[in-house]
Design an enzyme around this catalytic site. Structure first.
Site, mmCIF file in Angstrom:
data_model
loop_
_atom_site.group_PDB
_atom_site.id
_atom_site.type_symbol
_atom_site.label_atom_id
_atom_site.label_comp_id
_atom_site.label_asym_id
_atom_site.label_seq_id
_atom_site.Cartn_x
_atom_site.Cartn_y
_atom_site.Cartn_z
ATOM 1 N N GLY A 142 0.777 -1.240 0.000
ATOM 2 C CA GLY A 142 0.000 0.000 0.000
ATOM 3 C C GLY A 142 0.803 1.281 0.000
ATOM 4 O O GLY A 142 0.287 2.341 0.348
ATOM 5 N N SER A 143 2.083 1.210 -0.440
ATOM 6 C CA SER A 143 2.859 2.458 -0.412
ATOM 7 C C SER A 143 2.358 3.453 -1.454
ATOM 8 O O SER A 143 2.420 4.661 -1.239
ATOM 9 C CB SER A 143 4.358 2.178 -0.582
ATOM 10 O OG SER A 143 4.638 1.730 -1.875
ATOM 11 N N ASN A 144 1.853 2.967 -2.574
ATOM 12 C CA ASN A 144 1.297 3.896 -3.565
ATOM 13 C C ASN A 144 0.011 4.534 -3.061
ATOM 14 O O ASN A 144 -0.232 5.716 -3.292
ATOM 15 C CB ASN A 144 1.082 3.193 -4.906
ATOM 16 C CG ASN A 144 2.371 3.106 -5.699
ATOM 17 O OD1 ASN A 144 2.887 4.105 -6.173
ATOM 18 N ND2 ASN A 144 2.918 1.894 -5.793
ATOM 19 N N ARG A 153 -4.288 -8.917 -9.300
ATOM 20 C CA ARG A 153 -5.216 -9.731 -10.065
ATOM 21 C C ARG A 153 -5.312 -9.172 -11.479
ATOM 22 O O ARG A 153 -5.224 -7.953 -11.667
ATOM 23 C CB ARG A 153 -6.615 -9.695 -9.448
ATOM 24 C CG ARG A 153 -6.730 -10.374 -8.115
ATOM 25 C CD ARG A 153 -8.162 -10.302 -7.620
ATOM 26 N NE ARG A 153 -9.096 -11.064 -8.433
ATOM 27 C CZ ARG A 153 -9.242 -12.377 -8.355
ATOM 28 N NH1 ARG A 153 -8.516 -13.083 -7.500
ATOM 29 N NH2 ARG A 153 -10.111 -13.002 -9.127
ATOM 30 N N ASN A 204 -3.399 1.776 -13.841
ATOM 31 C CA ASN A 204 -2.550 0.805 -13.148
ATOM 32 C C ASN A 204 -1.130 1.357 -13.089
ATOM 33 O O ASN A 204 -0.679 2.037 -14.009
ATOM 34 C CB ASN A 204 -2.550 -0.524 -13.909
ATOM 35 C CG ASN A 204 -1.671 -1.568 -13.257
ATOM 36 O OD1 ASN A 204 -1.756 -1.807 -12.038
ATOM 37 N ND2 ASN A 204 -0.803 -2.204 -14.038
ATOM 38 N N HIS A 257 2.731 0.168 -13.096
ATOM 39 C CA HIS A 257 3.559 -1.001 -13.389
ATOM 40 C C HIS A 257 5.026 -0.611 -13.207
ATOM 41 O O HIS A 257 5.455 0.431 -13.713
ATOM 42 C CB HIS A 257 3.299 -1.483 -14.814
ATOM 43 C CG HIS A 257 4.048 -2.723 -15.152
ATOM 44 N ND1 HIS A 257 3.632 -3.976 -14.730
ATOM 45 C CD2 HIS A 257 5.206 -2.907 -15.824
ATOM 46 C CE1 HIS A 257 4.507 -4.875 -15.145
ATOM 47 N NE2 HIS A 257 5.465 -4.260 -15.812
ATOM 48 N N THR A 288 -6.680 -2.021 -20.095
ATOM 49 C CA THR A 288 -7.543 -2.574 -21.147
ATOM 50 C C THR A 288 -7.490 -4.097 -21.021
ATOM 51 O O THR A 288 -6.824 -4.627 -20.130
ATOM 52 C CB THR A 288 -7.028 -2.162 -22.552
ATOM 53 O OG1 THR A 288 -5.702 -2.669 -22.710
ATOM 54 C CG2 THR A 288 -7.038 -0.651 -22.723
ATOM 55 N N GLN A 348 9.880 6.567 -7.657
ATOM 56 C CA GLN A 348 9.324 7.267 -8.826
ATOM 57 C C GLN A 348 7.834 6.964 -8.980
ATOM 58 O O GLN A 348 7.061 7.829 -9.385
ATOM 59 C CB GLN A 348 10.097 6.879 -10.106
ATOM 60 C CG GLN A 348 11.584 7.147 -10.039
ATOM 61 C CD GLN A 348 11.902 8.577 -9.631
ATOM 62 O OE1 GLN A 348 11.251 9.529 -10.097
ATOM 63 N NE2 GLN A 348 12.881 8.765 -8.765
ATOM 64 N N GLU A 349 7.423 5.741 -8.641
ATOM 65 C CA GLU A 349 5.993 5.415 -8.687
ATOM 66 C C GLU A 349 5.218 6.393 -7.822
ATOM 67 O O GLU A 349 4.164 6.899 -8.201
ATOM 68 C CB GLU A 349 5.751 3.985 -8.184
ATOM 69 C CG GLU A 349 6.380 2.908 -9.036
ATOM 70 C CD GLU A 349 6.081 1.510 -8.517
ATOM 71 O OE1 GLU A 349 5.047 1.292 -7.885
ATOM 72 O OE2 GLU A 349 6.924 0.618 -8.751
HETATM 73 C C1 GRF Z 1 4.427 -1.603 -7.013
HETATM 74 O O1 GRF Z 1 5.740 -1.918 -7.337
HETATM 75 C C2 GRF Z 1 3.588 -1.481 -8.267
HETATM 76 O O2 GRF Z 1 4.313 -1.016 -9.362
HETATM 77 C C3 GRF Z 1 3.155 -2.913 -8.508
HETATM 78 O O3 GRF Z 1 2.937 -3.440 -7.218
HETATM 79 C C4 GRF Z 1 3.712 -2.723 -6.269
HETATM 80 C C5 GRF Z 1 2.765 -2.196 -5.250
HETATM 81 O O4 GRF Z 1 3.408 -1.593 -4.173
HETATM 82 N N1 GRF Z 1 2.005 -2.951 -9.367
HETATM 83 P P1 GRF Z 1 2.536 -0.926 -3.030
HETATM 84 O O5 GRF Z 1 1.547 -1.952 -2.525
HETATM 85 O O6 GRF Z 1 1.862 0.283 -3.612
HETATM 86 O O7 GRF Z 1 3.548 -0.551 -1.979
#
Ligand code: GRF
Length: 227
Positions: free
Chosen positions: A22-24, A101, A117, A119, A151, A183-184
């Protein structure tokens, strides 16, 4: 698809789908809290009851929901339930933030070009699992991450934003993954912000962003030209 209004009367309602850390999600919530992202997380949905992301969401006051895929006879029925829950919460944009998923048309159709999404690779290179490992194995000198619309073709949807970083000499997967993740955390909130501002248009495979200054013509070269 075009979203025209750049002056939304209220914050964009997000639904965030998670399976893990859940860091994003945390990065999105931080940017909202700092007032830099005009959005609200209407609901966080997890397919895993023990996902740390759920705990984070609760701590930060988000509505959460756990849906167990095993309780549904087919993947489509499960995704139909997810779509139903997102609609119930008035979600306008869905963010897959570490959602482990592959989603089916039962979820993609009702949210066409409204599911993003993240990636951890520069798509279309290294789709699928263990993208950072794939990058190291391939010996690439530049790595990075991509936010794209989802998609039916896995990891092939229209690209919204990418960040590239140099791979360090001898760098292994774990280190690269850590640096890509930073960077995400920058590009996920930015992609959402652009969408919330109504500046994102999808034409075929291409996303155009209204009102951007042309990026500087600066190449990221690795190894560097000098030294
Ligand atoms: C991230 O590396 C993202 O790119 C991938 O899954 C990971 C999720 O990390 N799809 P988090 O759960 O957001 O920390």
């Amino acid at each position: 698809m075009t979203r025209r209004s750049s002056h939304r009367p209220r914050p964009l309602k997000l639904g965030v789908l998670v399976s893990g850390r859940g860091s994003n999600l945390g990065a999105i919530l931080d940017e909202i809290r700092r007032g830099r992202l005009r959005a609200e997380v209407a609901v966080v949905i997890s397919d895993k009851p023990d996902a740390p992301a759920l705990q984070l969401a609760r701590t930060r006051g988000c509505a959460t929901l756990v849906l167990d895929p095993k309780s549904y006879p087919t993947r489509e029925q499960f995704d139909g339930a997810v779509a139903g829950a997102l609609k119930q919460h008035g979600v306008e944009l869905v963010v897959l933030a570490g959602y482990l998923r592959i989603i089916t048309p039962a979820l993609i159709e009702p949210f066409r070009h409204r599911i993003m999404n993240i990636h951890p690779a520069l798509l279309p290179s290294f789709p699928g699992l263990k993208a950072q490992w794939q990058a190291v194995e391939a010996g690439v000198k530049l790595a990075g991450c991509t936010v794209h619309f989802v998609t039916e073709e896995v990891d092939r949807g229209p690209i919204v934003i990418q960040a590239a970083i140099p791979v360090r000499p001898g760098e292994r997967e774990a280190s690269l993954a850590r640096r890509v993740l930073r960077q995400e955390h920058r590009i996920v909130p930015r992609a959402i912000e652009l969408y919330a501002q109504g500046r994102v248009r999808v034409t075929g495979r291409t996303v155009t962003i209204r009102g951007l200054r042309a990026p500087k013509d600066t190449a990221l070269i690795n190894p560097p030209l000098m030294g």
